[in-house]
Design a protein around this motif. Structure first.
Motif, PDB file in Angstrom:
ATOM      1  N   ALA A  92       0.827  -1.209   0.000  1.00  0.00           N
ATOM      2  CA  ALA A  92       0.000   0.000   0.000  1.00  0.00           C
ATOM      3  C   ALA A  92       0.862   1.261   0.000  1.00  0.00           C
ATOM      4  N   GLU A  93       1.954   1.262   0.766  1.00  0.00           N
ATOM      5  CA  GLU A  93       2.844   2.428   0.821  1.00  0.00           C
ATOM      6  C   GLU A  93       3.444   2.727  -0.552  1.00  0.00           C
ATOM      7  N   THR A  94       3.908   1.693  -1.215  1.00  0.00           N
ATOM      8  CA  THR A  94       4.527   1.904  -2.526  1.00  0.00           C
ATOM      9  C   THR A  94       3.484   2.279  -3.576  1.00  0.00           C
ATOM     10  N   ALA A  95       2.284   1.715  -3.466  1.00  0.00           N
ATOM     11  CA  ALA A  95       1.207   2.091  -4.386  1.00  0.00           C
ATOM     12  C   ALA A  95       0.858   3.566  -4.212  1.00  0.00           C
ATOM     13  N   LEU A  96       0.811   4.031  -2.960  1.00  0.00           N
ATOM     14  CA  LEU A  96       0.527   5.437  -2.705  1.00  0.00           C
ATOM     15  C   LEU A  96       1.610   6.317  -3.306  1.00  0.00           C
ATOM     16  N   GLN A  97       2.865   5.934  -3.145  1.00  0.00           N
ATOM     17  CA  GLN A  97       3.950   6.742  -3.698  1.00  0.00           C
ATOM     18  C   GLN A  97       3.842   6.859  -5.212  1.00  0.00           C
ATOM     19  N   LEU A  98       3.549   5.771  -5.875  1.00  0.00           N
ATOM     20  CA  LEU A  98       3.419   5.808  -7.330  1.00  0.00           C
ATOM     21  C   LEU A  98       2.230   6.665  -7.760  1.00  0.00           C
ATOM     22  N   HIS A  99       1.162   6.642  -6.993  1.00  0.00           N
ATOM     23  CA  HIS A  99       0.007   7.485  -7.307  1.00  0.00           C
ATOM     24  C   HIS A  99       0.326   8.958  -7.089  1.00  0.00           C
ATOM     25  N   ILE A 100       1.073   9.284  -6.030  1.00  0.00           N
ATOM     26  CA  ILE A 100       1.463  10.673  -5.788  1.00  0.00           C
ATOM     27  C   ILE A 100       2.280  11.201  -6.960  1.00  0.00           C
TER      28      ILE A 100
ATOM     29  N   TYR B  49      15.423  10.147  -6.026  1.00  0.00           N
ATOM     30  CA  TYR B  49      15.921   8.784  -6.227  1.00  0.00           C
ATOM     31  C   TYR B  49      17.164   8.733  -7.107  1.00  0.00           C
ATOM     32  N   SER B  50      17.538   9.867  -7.712  1.00  0.00           N
ATOM     33  CA  SER B  50      18.662   9.879  -8.653  1.00  0.00           C
ATOM     34  C   SER B  50      19.911  10.566  -8.111  1.00  0.00           C
ATOM     35  N   LEU B  51      19.731  11.650  -7.369  1.00  0.00           N
ATOM     36  CA  LEU B  51      20.870  12.424  -6.895  1.00  0.00           C
ATOM     37  C   LEU B  51      21.634  11.662  -5.806  1.00  0.00           C
ATOM     38  N   PRO B  52      22.942  11.783  -5.765  1.00  0.00           N
ATOM     39  CA  PRO B  52      23.751  10.973  -4.840  1.00  0.00           C
ATOM     40  C   PRO B  52      23.379  11.116  -3.369  1.00  0.00           C
ATOM     41  N   LYS B  53      23.260  12.345  -2.888  1.00  0.00           N
ATOM     42  CA  LYS B  53      23.009  12.546  -1.463  1.00  0.00           C
ATOM     43  C   LYS B  53      21.617  12.085  -1.060  1.00  0.00           C
ATOM     44  N   THR B  54      20.632  12.444  -1.869  1.00  0.00           N
ATOM     45  CA  THR B  54      19.258  12.100  -1.512  1.00  0.00           C
ATOM     46  C   THR B  54      18.986  10.606  -1.662  1.00  0.00           C
ATOM     47  N   SER B  55      19.540   9.999  -2.689  1.00  0.00           N
ATOM     48  CA  SER B  55      19.335   8.555  -2.860  1.00  0.00           C
ATOM     49  C   SER B  55      19.993   7.788  -1.716  1.00  0.00           C
ATOM     50  N   ALA B  56      21.115   8.290  -1.214  1.00  0.00           N
ATOM     51  CA  ALA B  56      21.772   7.641  -0.074  1.00  0.00           C
ATOM     52  C   ALA B  56      20.887   7.716   1.168  1.00  0.00           C
ATOM     53  N   ILE B  57      20.207   8.860   1.359  1.00  0.00           N
ATOM     54  CA  ILE B  57      19.303   8.998   2.501  1.00  0.00           C
ATOM     55  C   ILE B  57      18.139   8.024   2.378  1.00  0.00           C
ATOM     56  N   ILE B  58      17.588   7.902   1.191  1.00  0.00           N
ATOM     57  CA  ILE B  58      16.494   6.958   0.960  1.00  0.00           C
ATOM     58  C   ILE B  58      16.946   5.537   1.276  1.00  0.00           C
ATOM     59  N   GLN B  59      18.123   5.173   0.782  1.00  0.00           N
ATOM     60  CA  GLN B  59      18.635   3.817   1.029  1.00  0.00           C
ATOM     61  C   GLN B  59      18.810   3.558   2.525  1.00  0.00           C
ATOM     62  N   GLN B  60      19.356   4.535   3.236  1.00  0.00           N
ATOM     63  CA  GLN B  60      19.578   4.367   4.672  1.00  0.00           C
ATOM     64  C   GLN B  60      18.256   4.315   5.438  1.00  0.00           C
ATOM     65  N   THR B  61      17.284   5.120   5.006  1.00  0.00           N
ATOM     66  CA  THR B  61      15.990   5.178   5.683  1.00  0.00           C
ATOM     67  C   THR B  61      15.192   3.909   5.469  1.00  0.00           C
ATOM     68  N   VAL B  62      15.244   3.384   4.249  1.00  0.00           N
ATOM     69  CA  VAL B  62      14.355   2.287   3.867  1.00  0.00           C
ATOM     70  C   VAL B  62      14.948   0.916   4.185  1.00  0.00           C
ATOM     71  N   THR B  63      16.265   0.798   4.257  1.00  0.00           N
ATOM     72  CA  THR B  63      16.886  -0.515   4.473  1.00  0.00           C
ATOM     73  C   THR B  63      16.344  -1.202   5.726  1.00  0.00           C
TER      74      THR B  63
ATOM     75  N   GLU C 195      17.762  -2.945  -1.296  1.00  0.00           N
ATOM     76  CA  GLU C 195      17.145  -1.619  -1.380  1.00  0.00           C
ATOM     77  C   GLU C 195      17.692  -0.835  -2.561  1.00  0.00           C
ATOM     78  N   ILE C 196      18.977  -0.987  -2.855  1.00  0.00           N
ATOM     79  CA  ILE C 196      19.539  -0.326  -4.042  1.00  0.00           C
ATOM     80  C   ILE C 196      18.806  -0.811  -5.297  1.00  0.00           C
ATOM     81  N   ALA C 197      18.575  -2.127  -5.361  1.00  0.00           N
ATOM     82  CA  ALA C 197      17.856  -2.688  -6.503  1.00  0.00           C
ATOM     83  C   ALA C 197      16.398  -2.223  -6.514  1.00  0.00           C
ATOM     84  N   THR C 198      15.761  -2.260  -5.358  1.00  0.00           N
ATOM     85  CA  THR C 198      14.370  -1.845  -5.254  1.00  0.00           C
ATOM     86  C   THR C 198      14.202  -0.373  -5.626  1.00  0.00           C
ATOM     87  N   GLY C 199      15.125   0.464  -5.143  1.00  0.00           N
ATOM     88  CA  GLY C 199      15.069   1.889  -5.463  1.00  0.00           C
ATOM     89  C   GLY C 199      15.208   2.133  -6.950  1.00  0.00           C
TER      90      GLY C 199
END
Length: 229
Positions: free
Chosen positions: A91-99, A114-128, A151-155
């Motif tokens: 449901a969380e990922t479905a919501l993100q795709l809809h947003i 999801y593309s920039l180095p610093k922000t993608s690193a934060i996403i990876q650390q948050t979601v892992t 998570e790198i693959a999923t992202g």
């Protein structure tokens, strides 16, 4: 630094983050300039640079906030419907795709994050850690470092599905189904459980929930700016 100066500095930083958030939502990340951010709150570029080097640094401040907001919205939505962590993830990922599909400015903000180095690193650390909590029962021999790689693959998959807009040959329903099948197979989820997750998310009006979520973010930013002034 005196307490007054320190408080003023922190206030200026909060105003920059708030201004940037609204500019990103209204113009997209790519089309937002530092000048757009500073002119909105009447500060100089020098004042901006005393807190952030680039607009990507400001986006870093916002990534965790937005992710946590999405998680909170979904958890509240599902609190009386399921305790199944995998279904909540779906449901969380479905919501993100809809947003992301609401408009091109939101697509640009999320794709940039999801593309920039610093922000993608934060996403990876948050979601892992979240992924490990969800999928450990399906992959009990894996360690945190393994979930980080997943998570790198999923992202990468998420970014791919976010950047391609829906069209007459690629509906939102198709996008959600294809995304969930692609990602959940990475975590060795059975076809039966994948089908359950797909059926589960189809039971919600995520278009309406996405609009409510984004409207809520704008309202929060407006209220926060009033409090800062």
């Amino acid at each position: 630094m005196s307490n007054v100066t320190r408080e003023q500095s922190e206030l200026t930083k909060e105003m920059i983050v708030n201004s940037a958030a609204k500019s990103f939502l209204e113009k997209g990340f790519t089309n937002t300039t530092v000048r757009n951010i500073t002119s909105r709150i009447g500060i100089s570029t020098g004042a901006f640079n005393s807190h952030f080097r680039t607009k990507e640094d400001v986006l870093c401040e916002l990534v965790s906030l937005v992710l946590n907001q999405q998680f909170a919205v979904t958890e509240n939505l599902l609190k009386d419907k399921t305790n199944d962590k995998l279904l909540i993830y779906a449901a969380e990922t479905a919501l993100q795709l809809h947003i992301v599909e609401m408009n091109e400015n939101l697509r640009d903000v999320y794709s940039s994050a999801y593309s920039l180095p610093k922000t993608s690193a934060i996403i990876q650390q948050t979601v892992t850690g979240k992924l490990e909590d969800i999928f450990k029962e399906y992959l009990p021999t894996l360690e945190t470092k393994d979930f980080y790689l997943l998570e790198i693959a999923t992202g990468g998959i998420m970014r791919g599905f976010m950047t391609v807009p829906c069209n007459m040959w690629f509906s939102m329903d198709m996008k959600i189904v294809a995304f969930l099948k692609s990602v959940l197979r990475l975590y060795s989820i059975s076809n039966e459980k994948i089908d359950e997750a797909i059926t589960f998310v189809k039971g919600f009006d995520f278009d309406a929930i996405a609009k409510q979520t984004v409207d809520g973010i704008f309202k929060f930013l407006d209220n926060q700016m009033k409090n800062l002034q």
